[in-house]
Design an enzyme around this catalytic site. Structure first.
Site, mmCIF file in Angstrom:
data_model
loop_
_atom_site.group_PDB
_atom_site.id
_atom_site.type_symbol
_atom_site.label_atom_id
_atom_site.label_comp_id
_atom_site.label_asym_id
_atom_site.label_seq_id
_atom_site.Cartn_x
_atom_site.Cartn_y
_atom_site.Cartn_z
ATOM 1 C CG HIS A 171 -1.523 1.313 1.553
ATOM 2 N ND1 HIS A 171 -2.476 1.920 0.763
ATOM 3 C CD2 HIS A 171 -1.294 2.169 2.582
ATOM 4 C CE1 HIS A 171 -2.804 3.088 1.298
ATOM 5 N NE2 HIS A 171 -2.099 3.271 2.402
ATOM 6 C CG ASP A 192 5.764 17.437 -27.029
ATOM 7 O OD1 ASP A 192 6.167 16.886 -25.992
ATOM 8 O OD2 ASP A 192 4.834 16.989 -27.732
ATOM 9 C CD1 TRP A 223 6.377 3.625 4.066
ATOM 10 C CD2 TRP A 223 7.400 4.494 2.274
ATOM 11 N NE1 TRP A 223 6.697 4.936 4.349
ATOM 12 C CE2 TRP A 223 7.317 5.499 3.265
ATOM 13 C CE3 TRP A 223 7.995 4.812 1.051
ATOM 14 C CZ2 TRP A 223 7.820 6.787 3.070
ATOM 15 C CZ3 TRP A 223 8.500 6.105 0.879
ATOM 16 C CH2 TRP A 223 8.399 7.071 1.868
ATOM 17 C CB SER A 239 10.720 5.720 -14.737
ATOM 18 O OG SER A 239 9.598 6.554 -14.722
ATOM 19 C CB SER A 240 11.792 9.181 -10.837
ATOM 20 O OG SER A 240 10.616 8.596 -10.395
ATOM 21 C CG HIS A 299 12.316 14.942 4.893
ATOM 22 N ND1 HIS A 299 11.213 14.816 5.693
ATOM 23 C CD2 HIS A 299 12.307 16.188 4.420
ATOM 24 C CE1 HIS A 299 10.583 15.973 5.715
ATOM 25 N NE2 HIS A 299 11.225 16.831 4.960
ATOM 26 C CD GLU A 324 9.325 9.994 -2.997
ATOM 27 O OE1 GLU A 324 10.292 10.214 -3.750
ATOM 28 O OE2 GLU A 324 8.169 9.748 -3.406
ATOM 29 C CE1 TYR A 377 8.103 19.423 3.148
ATOM 30 C CE2 TYR A 377 10.037 18.103 3.585
ATOM 31 C CZ TYR A 377 9.002 18.892 4.037
ATOM 32 O OH TYR A 377 8.865 19.112 5.378
ATOM 33 C CB SER A 435 0.073 28.554 -6.169
ATOM 34 O OG SER A 435 0.644 28.097 -4.975
ATOM 35 C CG HIS A 460 12.366 14.647 10.605
ATOM 36 N ND1 HIS A 460 12.254 15.805 9.892
ATOM 37 C CD2 HIS A 460 11.752 13.716 9.846
ATOM 38 C CE1 HIS A 460 11.614 15.581 8.766
ATOM 39 N NE2 HIS A 460 11.298 14.311 8.710
ATOM 40 C CG HIS A 461 11.697 10.212 8.835
ATOM 41 N ND1 HIS A 461 10.343 10.076 8.685
ATOM 42 C CD2 HIS A 461 12.049 11.239 8.038
ATOM 43 C CE1 HIS A 461 9.904 10.969 7.823
ATOM 44 N NE2 HIS A 461 10.926 11.705 7.419
ATOM 45 C CB THR A 483 5.410 25.139 5.287
ATOM 46 O OG1 THR A 483 6.615 24.409 5.094
ATOM 47 C CG2 THR A 483 4.264 24.366 4.687
ATOM 48 C CE LYS A 495 4.268 27.456 -1.582
ATOM 49 N NZ LYS A 495 5.123 27.239 -2.732
ATOM 50 N NE ARG A 531 4.099 3.654 10.568
ATOM 51 C CZ ARG A 531 4.936 4.299 9.735
ATOM 52 N NH1 ARG A 531 5.868 5.097 10.241
ATOM 53 N NH2 ARG A 531 4.835 4.169 8.444
#
Ligand code: HEA
Ligand code: HEA
Ligand code: CUA
Ligand code: CU
Lengths: 298, 526, 376
Positions: B77, B106, B142, B170-171, B254, B256, B258, B269, B303-304, B329, B332, B451
């Protein structure tokens, strides 16, 4: 930039069969590689899965060949505007940056184990208490005696930086210079010099690889330094190995450029393929300097 | 060049016919469409897995699945939602919108663009096929912490690793393409500081991708070597460290997160000014804020890992750096609110999604800030409080951003207007379902529910039941979304070129549906 | 179909009704303040940040909803033209920054306290493995494993669930109150995390490394927690129970533990009867092996092999002993040689060779194990 350049029509290729062939090739290759490696680890000697892997690799190689030929043809047909060339420049530039980050992950790992993990295991630093699990272990770098040596290949000796690695450094550094000379010659429309210097570069590159292979053989057969030699062997072979793989790719790229030079390709103001290969080569060179410093000497 | 072009393409004005159009296409709009449908499919697949999770957690005890399978569901998931649903959706939006917004014909490298897309079905086929292989699918979360994902992993982890490799490729290719397009293909007059914010956020996202996807490739490669080739990166016996895995993973991980939110910031926006009929407030500061978030995202990864046993100095550094992200943030959020302030607001479906994005994302941001407080994180870490946090930033954040974007630009894409009533129903059901599903997770998390568990102690039962009901409701509602989109494409009322009253930007100057090729000669930008 | 009888409707309403009965009184919606100075500090930190966020939220959303209500087009609002102001940008960069500093100060103070490493009175080494805890009292020289006690029938809904469903263990960790206890946390296979909310201690157990943490418990009581890092199949079934006792009670407990350990030691040299071994082996099997190989010895193929009828359990005795002692590298089968006592090892192997129709009739004595161990 685009704001002030006069506008040329941008070449948007129509449909193409190449990308899907490439995607299929990649899919088949990784499926084959995964199956092959799993079967290898499970000791299945009769496994045929490596053929899937080879088939995929073949599709990739064939597609790449066709793809690049096509791009070259398009270029010769004059379809590339300056703008498209700039797109290629940006593309190659950022691709190289992504490669830098790939190496950064491994250099980062090396930094971490040397400065944190190994000292901690040896009883130094903030998590030095970990040493209670490995009372016999003493931290040292290069790490020859692992915390738990059983199951590992303990190296008898390490690669001496001042022999082959030093030689290799000289080879690779000079190849960076020769490729630069070749570039200058190309820009000056001096085909003879171009061929000379580019050939020299390719030869230097493959000589480097030859020595590297020799060094690996030494390490495996005589020194007992292998991938299985704890974290030192792991970082040593992963960093130098991936670098070697990149030298191989760069060498192939330059060889192709050499072939193209002999076929009369490239003009003083239009030789992006050559430039891309030479940037890549410089990048590989810079990585080596990092390796020589952090893997071999320090 | 025209002579050559002529022989190449007989039909320069419309798409080819048949299925092969999609397979061989180099058109950014086609590829955008492919990405979006692929992403939606993955959203359904990943969502179904979430439904299995929520069904098992509906009540205490093990009833529907076994723990082994539950772990596979959680892992798949997370992976599928992150890499299969959210990221491709944003790339799809970029494909459709970036060239139209900057006046480009293009994407810069159209064939590469097609390749970037077509790798994904293979990568996810490989990943999903592990569900049916011996040993089962990846079951280590994950975040695949070693050594659970190496020495103790099912054999299928090898396929997982290679799957990650090619989707990373790909990314990276996609990101390179976007950078080249934005930097090189802008219409004359379209200076960087005139670009729509969606383009800006994507430019910055693309840099994040190029910087961190290779690191992910590096860390899975280390895993591969540890599993099959005897290295000891993540094993103390050989001098390595399992925690090394986490450092490298989160250096990717991390940024990722964002990557999954910045393009949504861009979408919001665009939407808010339109329906406020007022220019975006503080354009320049929005650009700088986005860049600051991206920069900071590289120095907060640990921080993880507050509970992993880092030295005090590290703990403090990562705590402070993480807290700092609240500043840009916040800028924004304040700018969006101020854009609405004294505007002339109307609440069509895209605006509803955008407004609820601002509120709910901010709530998720607040819980993020709480997690950033290292000592408090000792209590929050690996509980449902974290699950609540990231679903608040991901579901009403990333997913609502994407849905808002679809409602907003769908008329431009297919030329038809969606059914506003149904759109609103979809919004409100999603809104209620989503809050019902994820808000109670804060409570069970604080009360101590870890979790990634298939069964839980009795005091968590009530909130879990509510959560499951909300999740089923949210999930079922997404079928309505599918219906609305298909319905719009097939039989919606024709839309005007302008579509919305307050729009501003190049994409609204071309007809709806957007012609197959746009801006073959560049537009004039004032 | 009338609405009332539609299944989904029943489900929803049923859920709502159920929510309001049963365990309603028990639920909590907030973090526990806990029973240590640190846990209370963390709790108040949590509450401070929470309220700051609430206030910011009220202000920001307040302005937003004001706009939503007052500046609607349907109410005839005309858009204003302003779209930039460096001053306000600066203000709303600075204010959050200041708020963050205000949060960071108490957070830093608490963190520094948590990292305080003053002498401890008691050292407990905590070793996590799939899926149990081991507690070693380093100063007193004894240790034991702590396993989930909840019955499988409760988990599979075949029996009513008890009060402490999933949060109960056979052997809790016992600690004295008002004493500084140091935890040395490690793991023997994958990463786990030792977490007791009431103590506000959560520390990852990293294989091959040792993490330190400590606590001083204020009140006697029973405190429950769980493993907090995904560690495989039974990650959800790895609870922690801490019993905090007054010093005198604690001392008595330590004394009884020491005598028990001495008795255990004596058993090592003795010849045990097959029945004794089978009985003990059954228990050992249930706590240490059944998680993977299943109580009936059927395993969960293909990952965890069945032992019932397995070639190793029926074949050469020494190969069997060897495998249990040393485990199998690269698989989940851990080396139990260091984890279990000779008596337990002898018992469990005897059990495996004679239970579930594995009728080898072999009896393995502790001395045999000790000899093999010494030889290695
Ligand atoms: C889109 C994805 C996304 C986004 C945007 C964020 C945003 C943030 N996240 Fe989150 N996070 C995740 C996705 C995301 N996160 C995921 C997936 C995980 C779990 C991974 C896993 O373990 O599986 C996670 C986990 C996670 C953790 C680890 C928790 C743990 O495992 O113990 C932490 C800890 O610091 C954290 C912090 C933050 C912070 C500080 C922000 C900040 O960017 C938020 C900033 C926003 C605001 C603060 C609100 C708006 C600001 C204002 C209105 C200004 C004024 C405010 C103040 C001064 C307070 N996140
Ligand atoms: C962008 C990312 C994203 C998104 C969109 C979601 C969406 C959802 N997630 Fe997410 N989730 C993650 C990212 C995401 N998640 C990550 C990264 C993790 C961590 C994994 C880990 O621990 O390793 C996680 C973990 C996670 C957990 C914790 C699992 C655990 O710890 O064991 C739970 C539990 O409730 C959950 C629930 C949901 C639900 C109900 C949705 C819903 O929003 C989904 C709704 C969508 C659908 C349902 C599909 C569409 C509908 C149909 C196909 C119709 C059929 C529907 C019905 C029959 C009702 N998720
Ligand atoms: Cu042990 Cu989770
Ligand atoms: Cu993060």
């Amino acid at each position: 930039m685009s704001a002030d350049s006069s506008y040329q029509t941008y070449y948007v290729p129509e449909q193409s069969k190449l990308p899907i062939a490439m995607a299929i090739g990649l899919g088949v290759t990784v499926f084959g590689a995964g199956s092959m490696i799993n079967d290898m680890s499970a000791g299945k000697a009769d496994s045929m899965t490596h053929w899937i892997f080879y088939a995929g690799a073949l599709i990739i190689a064939a597609t790449m060949f066709t793809w690049f030929s096509k791009v070259i043809k398009e270029n010769h047909a004059g379809m590339n505007s300056d703008q498209l060339n700039r797109s290629y420049v940006w593309g190659m530039g950022w691709f190289i940056f992504s490669e830098v980050m790939f190496f950064a992950a491994f250099f980062g790992a090396l930094y971490y184990v040397r400065n944190f993990a190994v000292p901690w295991l040896g009883g130094e630093g903030e998590k030095g208490i970990s040493n209670m699990l490995w009372p016999e272990f003493q931290a040292a770098w290069p790490l020859v005696n692992m915390p738990d040596a059983s199951g590992f290949s303990t190296p008898k000796e390490l690669v001496d930086p001042w022999h082959i690695p030093l030689l290799n450094t000289i080879l690779l550094l000079s190849s960076s210079v020769t490729v630069h000379f070749a570039h200058t010659a190309l820009k000056k429309e001096n085909r003879g010099q171009l061929k000379l210097w580019l050939s020299a570069t390719v030869i230097l590159g493959f000589t480097f690889l030859g020595f590297q292979i020799f060094e690996y053989a030494e390490a495996y057969n005589h020194l007992g330094l292998t991938l299985n030699s704890g974290i030192y062997g792991s970082t040593f072979f992963m960093l130098t190995g991936f670098h070697g793989a990149h030298v191989t790719i760069g060498g192939i790229m330059l060889s192709i450029m050499l072939l193209r030079v002999f076929k009369g390709h490239f003009k003083p103001d239009d030789h992006f393929g050559f430039e891309a290969a030479s940037w890549y080569w410089h990048f590989v060179d810079v990585v080596w300097v990092g390796l020589f410093l952090f893997v071999y000497i320090l | 060049m025209s002579a050559v072009l002529e022989t190449h393409n007989h039909d320069h004005h419309g798409p080819a016919k048949g299925l092969m159009r999609w397979v061989f296409t180099t058109n950014h709009k086609d590829i955008g469409t492919l990405y979006l449908w692929f992403s939606f499919t993955m959203f359904l697949v990943g969502g179904c897995m979430a439904m299995v999770i929520r069904a098992e957690l509906f009540q205490p005890g093990l009833q529907i699945v076994r723990p082994e399978f539950f772990n596979q569901m959680t892992t798949m998931h997370g992976l599928i939602m992150v890499f299969g649903a959210v990221m491709p959706a944003f790339v799809g939006l970029a494909n459709w919108l970036v060239p139209m917004m900057i006046g480009a014909p293009d994407m810069a490298l159209p064939r590469l663009n097609n390749l970037s897309f077509w790798i994904l079905p293979f990568a996810f086929l490989l990943l999903l096929s592990t569900l049916f292989m011996e040993g089962g699918a990846p079951n280590f979360g994950w975040t695949f912490y070693a050594p659970l994902s190496t020495t103790y992993a099912p054999k299928t982890v090898t396929f997982f690793i290679f799957g990650v490799h090619i989707m990373g490729a790909s990314s990276i290719m996609g990101a390179i393409n976007i950078i080249a397009t934005i930097l090189n293909l802008r219409a004359p007059g379209m200076t960087l500081m005139k670009m729509p914010l969606f383009v800006w956020t994507w430019l910055i996202t693309a840099y994040l991708l190029i910087a961190v996807m290779p690191v992910l490739a590096g860390v899975v490669t280390m895993m591969l070597m540890d599993i099959h080739f005897g290295t000891s990166f993540f094993s103390a016996a050989g001098g390595g460290d399992p925690v090394l895995f986490q450092h490298v993973f989160w250096f990717f991980g991390h940024p990722e997160v964002y990557i999954m939110i910045l393009p949504a910031f861009g979408v919001v926006s665009q939407i808010i000014p339109t329906f406020s009929r007022k220019r975006l407030f503080g354009y320049t500061s929005m650009v700088y804020a986005t860049a600051s978030i991206a920069f900071l995202s590289f120095i907060v990864w640990a921080h993880h890992m507050f509970t992993v046993g880092m030295p005090l100095a590290g703990e403090l550094f990562f705590m402070y750096a993480t807290m700092l992200i609240a500043v840009p943030t916040g800028v924004k959020v304040f700018n969006w609110v101020t854009t609405m302030f004294r505007g002339s607001l109307s609440f069509e479906t895209p605006m509803l999604f955008a407004v609820s994005f601002v509120v709910l994302f901010t709530i998720g941001g607040f819980s993020g800030l709480m997690l950033a407080i290292a000592p408090a994180d000792f209590q929050y870490h690996d509980t449902y409080f974290v699950v609540a946090h990231f679903h608040y930033v991901l579901v009403p954040g990333a997913i609502f951003g994407i849905m808002g974007a679809v409602y907003y630009w769908l008329p431009k894409w297919c030329g038809n207007m969606y059914n506003e009533t149904l759109g609103k129903v979809h919004f409100w059901l999603s809104f209620i379902g989503m809050n019902l599903a994820f808000f109670p997770m804060h409570f069970v998390g604080l009360a101590g529910m870890p979790r990634r568990i298939p069964d839980y102690a009795l005091q968590f039962a009530d909130f879990n039941r509510i959560s499951s009901v909300g999740a089923f409701m949210f999930g079922a509602t997404q079928l309505l979304f599918l219906y609305i989109v298909i319905n719009t494409i097939r039989s919606g009322k024709p839309a005007t070129a302008q579509v919305w009253e307050g729009t501003d930007g190049l994409e609204w100057t071309i007809p709806s549906p957007a012609p197959y090729h746009t801006f073959t000669t560049p537009p004039e930008v004032k | 179909m009338p609405l009332r009888t539609m299944p989904w409707f029943r489900l929803v309403v049923g859920a709502m009704l159920l929510s309001s009965s049963s365990a309603w009184a028990e639920w909590t919606v907030n973090m526990t303040p806990g029973v240590t100075a640190i846990s209370r500090e963390i709790y108040s930190l949590h509450m401070i940040i929470f309220w700051i966020c609430v206030v910011i939220g009220v202000v920001v959303f307040g302005v937003m909803f004001w706009s939503v209500f007052a500046h609607r087009k349907s109410k005839g609002a005309k858009p204003a033209q302003f779209h930039e102001s460096t001053t306000v940008e600066l203000i709303w960069t600075t204010i959050p920054f200041v708020i963050l500093i205000a949060m960071a100060i108490p957070a830093t103070k608490t963190l520094v306290k948590i990292y305080d490493s003053k002498e401890s009175v008691i050292d407990v080494k905590i070793t996590a493995s799939q899926w149990k805890w081991r507690y070693d009292y380093l100063n007193d020289g004894f240790g034991y494993f702590s396993n989930l006690r909840t019955a499988q029938d409760e988990i599979y809904n075949k029996a009513p669930k008890g009060d402490h469903y999933l949060l109960e263990v056979d052997e809790p960790l016992v600690l004295p109150v008002n004493t500084k206890v140091r935890f040395l946390i490690t793991a023997s296979d994958v990463i786990h995390s030792w977490w007791v909310p009431a103590l506000a201690v959560k520390k990852d157990a990293i294989p091959g490394f040792v993490n330190e943490s400590w606590t001083i418990i204020d009140e006697p009581g029973i405190y429950r927690g769980q493993c907090a890092e995904l560690c495989g199949k039974d990650h959800g079934f790895m609870p922690i129970v801490v019993i905090a006792k007054e010093q005198a009670e604690y001392d008595a407990w330590v004394a009884s533990r020491k005598t028990a350990a001495a008795q255990e030691n004596e058993l090592k040299g003795k010849e045990l009867s097959k029945d004794e071994l089978m009985e003990r082996g059954g228990k050992t099997y249930a706590t240490f092996c059944a998680a993977c190989h299943n109580l009936e010895g059927t395993g969960t193929p293909p990952v965890f092999p069945a032992l019932k009828g397995s070639a190793i359990a029926l074949g050469d005795k020494n190969a069997h002993i060897n495998l249990v002692l040393n485990g199998k590298a690269g698989t989940a089968m851990a080396a139990f040689g260091a984890q279990l006592s000779e008596v337990d090892l002898a018992a469990v192997i005897t059990y495996e060779r004679n239970a579930w129709g594995n009728d080898t009739g072999d009896v393995i004595q502790p001395a045999e194990i000790a000899k093999l161990k010494a030889a290695q």
